[in-house]
Motif scaffolding. Structure first.
Motif, PDB file in Angstrom:
ATOM      1  N   SER A   1       6.133  19.124  41.784  1.00 57.68           N
ATOM      2  CA  SER A   1       6.556  18.984  40.308  1.00 57.68           C
ATOM      3  C   SER A   1       5.193  18.714  39.549  1.00 57.68           C
ATOM      4  CB  SER A   1       7.534  17.949  40.336  1.00 57.68           C
ATOM      5  OG  SER A   1       7.881  17.556  38.788  1.00 57.68           O
ATOM      6  N   GLU A   2       4.352  17.871  39.963  1.00 59.56           N
ATOM      7  CA  GLU A   2       3.430  17.406  39.239  1.00 59.56           C
ATOM      8  C   GLU A   2       2.384  18.496  38.881  1.00 59.56           C
ATOM      9  OE1 GLU A   2       2.316  16.218  43.525  1.00 59.56           O
ATOM     10  OE2 GLU A   2       4.262  16.241  42.118  1.00 59.56           O
ATOM     11  N   VAL A   3       2.260  19.558  39.662  1.00 60.51           N
ATOM     12  CA  VAL A   3       1.542  20.762  39.620  1.00 60.51           C
ATOM     13  C   VAL A   3       2.051  21.613  38.651  1.00 60.51           C
ATOM     14  CG1 VAL A   3       0.012  22.363  40.811  1.00 60.51           C
ATOM     15  CG2 VAL A   3       0.452  20.116  41.763  1.00 60.51           C
ATOM     16  N   ARG A   4       3.127  21.829  38.516  1.00 60.99           N
ATOM     17  CA  ARG A   4       3.898  22.895  37.638  1.00 60.99           C
ATOM     18  C   ARG A   4       3.503  22.714  36.191  1.00 60.99           C
ATOM     19  NH1 ARG A   4       9.924  21.506  40.379  1.00 60.99           N
ATOM     20  NH2 ARG A   4       9.190  22.001  42.600  1.00 60.99           N
ATOM     21  N   PRO A   5       3.604  23.920  35.508  1.00 59.57           N
ATOM     22  CA  PRO A   5       3.493  23.955  34.005  1.00 59.57           C
ATOM     23  C   PRO A   5       4.436  22.913  33.411  1.00 59.57           C
ATOM     24  CG  PRO A   5       3.277  26.009  34.762  1.00 59.57           C
ATOM     25  CD  PRO A   5       3.685  25.275  35.936  1.00 59.57           C
ATOM     26  N   TYR A   6       4.070  22.270  32.386  1.00 57.75           N
ATOM     27  CA  TYR A   6       4.603  21.286  31.785  1.00 57.75           C
ATOM     28  C   TYR A   6       6.310  22.037  31.004  1.00 57.75           C
ATOM     29  CZ  TYR A   6       0.676  18.785  31.249  1.00 57.75           C
ATOM     30  OH  TYR A   6      -0.544  18.019  31.541  1.00 57.75           O
TER      31      TYR A   6
ATOM     32  N   VAL B   1       0.551  29.775  29.913  1.00 54.78           N
ATOM     33  CA  VAL B   1       0.115  28.985  30.755  1.00 54.78           C
ATOM     34  C   VAL B   1      -1.368  28.278  30.097  1.00 54.78           C
ATOM     35  CG1 VAL B   1      -0.956  28.173  32.950  1.00 54.78           C
ATOM     36  CG2 VAL B   1       1.151  29.709  32.785  1.00 54.78           C
ATOM     37  N   THR B   2      -1.418  27.204  29.854  1.00 55.55           N
ATOM     38  CA  THR B   2      -2.472  26.663  29.009  1.00 55.55           C
ATOM     39  C   THR B   2      -3.856  26.652  30.253  1.00 55.55           C
ATOM     40  OG1 THR B   2      -2.288  24.184  29.901  1.00 55.55           O
ATOM     41  CG2 THR B   2      -1.427  25.053  27.699  1.00 55.55           C
ATOM     42  N   ASP B   3      -5.047  26.369  29.813  1.00 45.45           N
ATOM     43  CA  ASP B   3      -6.408  26.457  30.688  1.00 45.45           C
ATOM     44  C   ASP B   3      -6.078  25.095  31.593  1.00 45.45           C
ATOM     45  OD1 ASP B   3      -7.330  28.580  29.486  1.00 45.45           O
ATOM     46  OD2 ASP B   3      -8.810  27.265  28.341  1.00 45.45           O
ATOM     47  N   LEU B   4      -5.593  24.014  30.936  1.00 44.03           N
ATOM     48  CA  LEU B   4      -5.458  23.021  31.776  1.00 44.03           C
ATOM     49  C   LEU B   4      -4.280  23.042  32.991  1.00 44.03           C
ATOM     50  CD1 LEU B   4      -5.607  19.687  32.535  1.00 44.03           C
ATOM     51  CD2 LEU B   4      -4.054  19.403  30.722  1.00 44.03           C
TER      52      LEU B   4
ATOM     53  N   THR C   1       7.290  12.397  27.262  1.00 44.47           N
ATOM     54  CA  THR C   1       5.859  12.456  27.536  1.00 44.47           C
ATOM     55  C   THR C   1       5.215  13.699  28.138  1.00 44.47           C
ATOM     56  OG1 THR C   1       5.972  10.135  28.513  1.00 44.47           O
ATOM     57  CG2 THR C   1       4.164  11.502  29.436  1.00 44.47           C
ATOM     58  N   LEU C   2       6.177  14.493  28.898  1.00 44.39           N
ATOM     59  CA  LEU C   2       5.786  15.822  29.300  1.00 44.39           C
ATOM     60  C   LEU C   2       5.329  16.884  28.120  1.00 44.39           C
ATOM     61  CD1 LEU C   2       7.950  16.196  32.531  1.00 44.39           C
ATOM     62  CD2 LEU C   2       5.326  15.953  32.513  1.00 44.39           C
ATOM     63  N   HIS C   3       6.630  16.712  27.088  1.00 42.71           N
ATOM     64  CA  HIS C   3       6.348  17.461  25.928  1.00 42.71           C
ATOM     65  C   HIS C   3       5.247  17.235  25.095  1.00 42.71           C
ATOM     66  CE1 HIS C   3       7.277  19.072  21.915  1.00 42.71           C
ATOM     67  NE2 HIS C   3       8.066  20.112  22.459  1.00 42.71           N
ATOM     68  N   GLY C   4       4.845  15.851  25.027  1.00 47.95           N
ATOM     69  CA  GLY C   4       3.624  15.714  24.305  1.00 47.95           C
ATOM     70  C   GLY C   4       2.318  16.125  25.055  1.00 47.95           C
ATOM     71  N   GLN C   5       2.296  16.067  26.420  1.00 41.98           N
ATOM     72  CA  GLN C   5       1.309  16.611  27.264  1.00 41.98           C
ATOM     73  C   GLN C   5       1.105  17.975  27.143  1.00 41.98           C
ATOM     74  OE1 GLN C   5       2.372  14.759  30.860  1.00 41.98           O
ATOM     75  NE2 GLN C   5       1.143  13.419  30.605  1.00 41.98           N
ATOM     76  N   LEU C   6       2.190  18.739  26.952  1.00 44.11           N
ATOM     77  CA  LEU C   6       2.211  20.165  26.572  1.00 44.11           C
ATOM     78  C   LEU C   6       1.589  20.520  25.657  1.00 44.11           C
ATOM     79  CD1 LEU C   6       5.192  22.613  27.516  1.00 44.11           C
ATOM     80  CD2 LEU C   6       3.934  22.660  25.107  1.00 44.11           C
ATOM     81  N   ARG C   7       1.833  19.949  24.320  1.00 43.20           N
ATOM     82  CA  ARG C   7       1.588  20.003  23.031  1.00 43.20           C
ATOM     83  C   ARG C   7       0.057  19.562  22.888  1.00 43.20           C
ATOM     84  NH1 ARG C   7       4.241  20.599  18.602  1.00 43.20           N
ATOM     85  NH2 ARG C   7       2.543  19.463  17.247  1.00 43.20           N
ATOM     86  N   LEU C   8      -0.616  18.739  23.760  1.00 37.68           N
ATOM     87  CA  LEU C   8      -1.789  18.266  23.611  1.00 37.68           C
ATOM     88  C   LEU C   8      -2.558  19.364  24.470  1.00 37.68           C
ATOM     89  CD1 LEU C   8      -1.922  14.565  24.510  1.00 37.68           C
ATOM     90  CD2 LEU C   8      -3.234  15.473  22.512  1.00 37.68           C
TER      91      LEU C   8
END
Length: 199
Positions: A118-123, A43-46, A170-177
Protein backbone atom coordinates in the motif's frame (compact mmCIF):
# COMPACT_ATOMS: atom_id res chain seq x y z
CA UNK A 1 -27.26 6.37 17.87
CA UNK A 2 -23.56 7.29 17.85
CA UNK A 3 -22.70 3.98 19.49
CA UNK A 4 -24.67 2.21 16.79
CA UNK A 5 -22.73 3.96 14.03
CA UNK A 6 -19.42 3.21 15.75
CA UNK A 7 -20.36 -0.46 16.14
CA UNK A 8 -21.35 -0.65 12.48
CA UNK A 9 -18.03 0.92 11.41
CA UNK A 10 -16.14 -1.54 13.60
CA UNK A 11 -18.03 -4.45 12.00
CA UNK A 12 -17.21 -3.18 8.51
CA UNK A 13 -13.51 -3.08 9.42
CA UNK A 14 -13.47 -6.77 10.35
CA UNK A 15 -11.64 -9.19 8.05
CA UNK A 16 -10.06 -8.21 4.73
CA UNK A 17 -10.74 -4.79 3.25
CA UNK A 18 -13.30 -4.55 0.47
CA UNK A 19 -10.48 -3.83 -2.01
CA UNK A 20 -8.79 -7.11 -1.09
CA UNK A 21 -12.10 -8.93 -1.59
CA UNK A 22 -12.64 -7.20 -4.93
CA UNK A 23 -9.22 -8.33 -6.18
CA UNK A 24 -10.29 -11.94 -5.74
CA UNK A 25 -13.58 -11.44 -7.58
CA UNK A 26 -12.73 -9.02 -10.37
CA UNK A 27 -13.06 -6.91 -12.36
CA UNK A 28 -11.43 -4.22 -10.25
CA UNK A 29 -10.70 -0.51 -10.55
CA UNK A 30 -7.21 -1.70 -11.55
CA UNK A 31 -8.60 -2.44 -15.03
CA UNK A 32 -9.68 -0.16 -17.87
CA UNK A 33 -11.71 -0.99 -20.95
CA UNK A 34 -9.44 -1.50 -23.97
CA UNK A 35 -9.11 1.87 -25.67
CA UNK A 36 -9.56 3.80 -22.44
CA UNK A 37 -5.93 3.67 -21.38
CA UNK A 38 -5.39 7.38 -22.01
CA UNK A 39 -7.72 8.14 -19.11
CA UNK A 40 -5.62 6.25 -16.55
CA UNK A 41 -4.60 8.64 -13.79
CA UNK A 42 -1.07 9.97 -14.42
CA UNK A 43 1.90 9.06 -12.24
CA UNK A 44 4.13 11.73 -10.73
CA UNK A 45 7.94 11.63 -10.69
CA UNK A 46 7.78 10.98 -6.95
CA UNK A 47 5.46 7.97 -7.34
CA UNK A 48 7.50 6.61 -10.25
CA UNK A 49 10.70 6.87 -8.21
CA UNK A 50 9.11 5.21 -5.17
CA UNK A 51 7.88 2.24 -7.24
CA UNK A 52 11.28 1.88 -8.93
CA UNK A 53 12.97 1.87 -5.53
CA UNK A 54 10.76 -1.05 -4.50
CA UNK A 55 10.51 -3.03 -7.76
CA UNK A 56 13.78 -2.23 -9.46
CA UNK A 57 13.85 -1.54 -13.19
CA UNK A 58 11.10 -4.01 -14.13
CA UNK A 59 8.97 -1.74 -16.28
CA UNK A 60 5.37 -1.10 -15.38
CA UNK A 61 5.12 2.39 -16.88
CA UNK A 62 4.36 3.88 -20.29
CA UNK A 63 4.31 7.38 -21.70
CA UNK A 64 0.89 8.62 -22.80
CA UNK A 65 0.27 11.73 -24.88
CA UNK A 66 -1.88 14.44 -23.35
CA UNK A 67 -5.10 14.54 -25.34
CA UNK A 68 -7.72 17.26 -25.01
CA UNK A 69 -10.18 14.79 -23.46
CA UNK A 70 -7.56 13.64 -20.95
CA UNK A 71 -6.81 17.21 -19.84
CA UNK A 72 -10.55 17.94 -19.53
CA UNK A 73 -10.89 14.85 -17.34
CA UNK A 74 -8.05 15.91 -15.03
CA UNK A 75 -9.51 19.43 -14.77
CA UNK A 76 -12.79 17.89 -13.60
CA UNK A 77 -10.87 16.24 -10.76
CA UNK A 78 -9.17 19.54 -9.88
CA UNK A 79 -11.87 22.12 -10.76
CA UNK A 80 -10.13 24.97 -8.90
CA UNK A 81 -6.75 24.33 -10.55
CA UNK A 82 -7.58 24.54 -14.25
CA UNK A 83 -4.63 26.72 -15.25
CA UNK A 84 -2.18 24.64 -13.26
CA UNK A 85 -3.52 21.43 -14.84
CA UNK A 86 -3.10 22.91 -18.33
CA UNK A 87 0.48 23.86 -17.47
CA UNK A 88 1.22 20.39 -16.08
CA UNK A 89 -0.27 18.59 -19.09
CA UNK A 90 0.29 20.62 -22.27
CA UNK A 91 -1.49 19.14 -25.26
CA UNK A 92 0.40 16.55 -27.31
CA UNK A 93 3.15 16.24 -24.71
CA UNK A 94 3.65 12.97 -22.80
CA UNK A 95 2.87 12.08 -19.23
CA UNK A 96 3.67 8.88 -17.35
CA UNK A 97 1.03 6.33 -16.37
CA UNK A 98 0.96 2.75 -15.14
CA UNK A 99 1.24 0.22 -17.97
CA UNK A 100 -1.68 -2.08 -18.74
CA UNK A 101 -2.01 -5.52 -20.32
CA UNK A 102 -3.88 -6.21 -23.55
CA UNK A 103 -6.93 -6.97 -21.39
CA UNK A 104 -6.67 -3.56 -19.72
CA UNK A 105 -5.35 -4.75 -16.34
CA UNK A 106 -2.68 -2.78 -14.50
CA UNK A 107 0.70 -4.47 -14.95
CA UNK A 108 1.04 -4.68 -11.16
CA UNK A 109 -2.31 -6.46 -10.67
CA UNK A 110 -2.23 -10.10 -9.61
CA UNK A 111 -5.00 -12.56 -8.76
CA UNK A 112 -4.71 -11.73 -5.07
CA UNK A 113 -4.48 -7.98 -5.60
CA UNK A 114 -1.79 -5.39 -6.19
CA UNK A 115 1.83 -6.54 -6.31
CA UNK A 116 2.86 -3.28 -4.63
CA UNK A 117 2.42 -2.77 -0.88
CA UNK A 118 0.00 0.00 0.00
CA UNK A 119 2.67 2.54 0.95
CA UNK A 120 4.36 2.17 -2.47
CA UNK A 121 1.24 2.49 -4.65
CA UNK A 122 0.32 5.77 -6.36
CA UNK A 123 -1.75 8.07 -4.15
CA UNK A 124 -4.76 7.90 -6.48
CA UNK A 125 -4.83 4.09 -6.19
CA UNK A 126 -4.72 4.30 -2.40
CA UNK A 127 -7.79 6.52 -2.02
CA UNK A 128 -9.99 5.53 -4.98
CA UNK A 129 -13.05 5.62 -5.12
CA UNK A 130 -12.82 8.41 -2.51
CA UNK A 131 -11.90 11.93 -3.56
CA UNK A 132 -11.67 15.50 -2.24
CA UNK A 133 -13.43 18.32 -4.10
CA UNK A 134 -12.36 21.57 -2.47
CA UNK A 135 -12.86 20.72 1.20
CA UNK A 136 -15.60 18.12 0.59
CA UNK A 137 -14.85 14.42 0.97
CA UNK A 138 -16.91 12.49 -1.55
CA UNK A 139 -16.93 9.27 -3.56
CA UNK A 140 -17.02 8.23 -7.19
CA UNK A 141 -19.53 5.66 -8.44
CA UNK A 142 -17.47 3.49 -10.79
CA UNK A 143 -19.14 0.63 -12.60
CA UNK A 144 -18.30 -2.76 -11.09
CA UNK A 145 -16.89 -1.34 -7.84
CA UNK A 146 -17.61 -3.81 -5.05
CA UNK A 147 -17.25 -1.09 -2.40
CA UNK A 148 -19.85 1.26 -3.88
CA UNK A 149 -22.20 -1.67 -4.52
CA UNK A 150 -22.15 -2.36 -0.77
CA UNK A 151 -22.67 1.16 0.49
CA UNK A 152 -23.76 4.60 -0.66
CA UNK A 153 -22.24 6.53 2.26
CA UNK A 154 -18.71 7.89 2.53
CA UNK A 155 -18.36 6.90 6.19
CA UNK A 156 -19.24 3.25 5.53
CA UNK A 157 -17.03 3.21 2.45
CA UNK A 158 -14.03 4.35 4.50
CA UNK A 159 -14.74 1.60 7.03
CA UNK A 160 -14.99 -1.01 4.24
CA UNK A 161 -11.65 0.22 2.88
CA UNK A 162 -10.08 0.17 6.38
CA UNK A 163 -9.18 3.84 6.10
CA UNK A 164 -10.16 7.13 7.75
CA UNK A 165 -11.03 10.66 6.69
CA UNK A 166 -7.73 11.92 8.09
CA UNK A 167 -5.80 9.36 6.02
CA UNK A 168 -7.72 10.16 2.84
CA UNK A 169 -7.20 13.89 3.27
CA UNK A 170 -3.49 13.38 3.98
CA UNK A 171 -3.00 11.18 0.90
CA UNK A 172 -4.97 13.57 -1.31
CA UNK A 173 -2.83 16.45 -0.04
CA UNK A 174 0.32 14.44 -0.76
CA UNK A 175 -0.97 13.72 -4.26
CA UNK A 176 -1.50 17.43 -4.86
CA UNK A 177 1.96 18.24 -3.52
CA UNK A 178 3.52 15.62 -5.79
CA UNK A 179 2.04 17.51 -8.76
CA UNK A 180 3.30 20.84 -7.44
CA UNK A 181 -0.15 21.93 -6.27
CA UNK A 182 -0.82 23.15 -2.74
CA UNK A 183 -2.43 20.59 -0.40
CA UNK A 184 -5.63 22.66 -0.41
CA UNK A 185 -7.20 23.73 -3.70
CA UNK A 186 -7.31 27.42 -4.56
CA UNK A 187 -3.97 28.46 -3.05
CA UNK A 188 -0.75 29.44 -4.78
CA UNK A 189 0.76 26.33 -6.45
CA UNK A 190 4.29 25.18 -5.74
CA UNK A 191 6.87 24.75 -8.46
CA UNK A 192 7.27 21.08 -9.40
CA UNK A 193 11.08 21.37 -9.40
CA UNK A 194 10.92 21.77 -5.62
CA UNK A 195 9.39 18.30 -5.32
CA UNK A 196 11.38 16.19 -7.78
CA UNK A 197 13.98 15.23 -5.21
CA UNK A 198 11.46 14.65 -2.42
CA UNK A 199 10.80 11.22 -0.95
Amino acid sequence: HCKGKAAKAADLRQGPSVCEECAGQGPTCCRVAPGGEEFCFPVTDLEWSRILDYMGDQGGFVQQMNSESFVVGVKRLFPMDGREVEALFPLHRPHLRLATTQEGACSFLRKDGCLLPSEVRPYYCRIFPLWIYGERLTMFDPAGCLATRRTRTVSDLMALMHTSEATVRTLHGQLRLAWGLTPTAGHQPLHTSLLRGAR
